[in-house]
Design an enzyme around this catalytic site. Structure first.
Site, PDB file in Angstrom:
ATOM      1  N   SER A 149      58.017  44.850  92.146  1.00 42.79           N
ATOM      2  CA  SER A 149      59.336  45.266  91.673  1.00 42.79           C
ATOM      3  C   SER A 149      59.211  45.810  90.261  1.00 42.79           C
ATOM      4  O   SER A 149      58.307  45.420  89.511  1.00 42.79           O
ATOM      5  CB  SER A 149      60.301  44.068  91.667  1.00 42.79           C
ATOM      6  OG  SER A 149      61.509  44.391  91.002  1.00 42.79           O
ATOM      7  N   TYR A 162      61.869  35.340  88.936  1.00 41.27           N
ATOM      8  CA  TYR A 162      61.620  36.317  89.997  1.00 41.27           C
ATOM      9  C   TYR A 162      60.759  37.445  89.445  1.00 41.27           C
ATOM     10  O   TYR A 162      59.761  37.845  90.046  1.00 41.27           O
ATOM     11  CB  TYR A 162      62.950  36.870  90.516  1.00 41.27           C
ATOM     12  CG  TYR A 162      62.805  38.063  91.434  1.00 41.27           C
ATOM     13  CD1 TYR A 162      62.529  37.903  92.787  1.00 41.27           C
ATOM     14  CD2 TYR A 162      62.960  39.366  90.950  1.00 41.27           C
ATOM     15  CE1 TYR A 162      62.402  38.998  93.625  1.00 41.27           C
ATOM     16  CE2 TYR A 162      62.835  40.464  91.779  1.00 41.27           C
ATOM     17  CZ  TYR A 162      62.557  40.275  93.112  1.00 41.27           C
ATOM     18  OH  TYR A 162      62.423  41.366  93.941  1.00 41.27           O
TER      19      TYR A 162
END
Length: 257
Positions: A149, A162
């Site tokens: 990501s 995360y």
């Protein structure tokens, strides 16, 4: 991408591809793209209903697909995913590790230990354990693609841990590429903002969406199809001299650690 447009682009003819967390969003688009290019795809997620619905969607597009229930943090389900794939197809050519969770928006120093464990186990550790199961069945010339990501380059306050797990995947890509060479290439796609169910916080608030768009040079959010195209490239022989690399697909959002 429409099926008509895929004529002549059969880079995965005769190949078998596993895509985790692939019954919706980016994972489903990746499975569809690989399937339209000729792969027999193995899709999975935690719920049988979701698996069944995704299998039906892909079969209607003429894709050869096997659906398996698999929570990547469940050791037996990981083993079953690989076993059922090999039982049906006899080999594995592509593994796309897409599964991830983001169960909290708490600051790092207020995040419960159990949540920290869940993030690490699902987003990082499960990839290693899945590849341990898959490795004996990977063919010469096979490919692994991890899905990281843009948050791995710039962890945001609302999902800091995360982001840190996605940073770990950038390093894991490098480490696995060394270990799995020369027969298997390992690369990574780092998506930018993509308004899927997983990232619904982006689209449910117009101000947040506009702010996300403004961070990109292309002035738009990404699509699952954008991520599928990049993943298919890295998994294909078009990228046969690329390994250990992280490809950012984020519309020009700055992406340096």
């Amino acid at each position: 991408m429409k099926k008509m447009e895929m004529k002549g682009r059969r880079r995965f003819e005769g190949k078998v591809a596993i895509v985790t967390a692939s019954t919706q969003g980016i994972g489903l688009s990746i499975a569809e793209r690989l399937g339209l290019e000729g792969a027999s795809v193995v899709i999975s997620s935690r719920k049988q209903k979701n698996v069944d619905e995704a299998v039906e969607k892909l079969e209607k597009k003429g894709i050869q697909v096997l659906g398996v229930v698999c929570h990547v943090s469940n050791a037996q389900q990981r083993k079953d995913l690989i076993r059922k794939t090999v039982e049906k197809y006899g080999k594995i050519d592509v593994v796309v590790s897409n599964a991830a969770v983001n169960p909290t928006v708490d600051p790092l120093l207020q995040t419960q230990e159990s949540i920290l464990d869940k993030l690490w186990e699902t987003n990082v550790k499960a990839t290693v354990l899945l590849l341990q199961e898959a490795a004996p069945h990977l063919q010469k010339g096979s490919s692994v693609v991890l899905i990281s990501s843009i948050a791995g380059f710039h962890p945001q306050a609302a999902m800091a841990m995360y982001g840190v797990t996605k940073t770990a995947l950038l390093g894991l890509t490098k480490a696995l590429a060394v270990e799995m060479a020369p027969d298997t290439r390992v690369n990574c796609v780092a998506p930018g903002f993509v308004p899927t169910y997983f990232a619904a916080y982006i689209t449910k608030d117009e101000v947040v969406r506009k702010a996300a768009e403004d961070q990109t040079l292309l002035q738009r959010l990404g699509t699952p199809e954008d991520m599928a195209a990049a993943t298919a490239f890295l998994a294909s022989d078009d990228a046969s001299y690329i390994t250990g690399e992280n490809l950012v697909v984020a519309g020009g959002i700055p992406s340096r650690l």
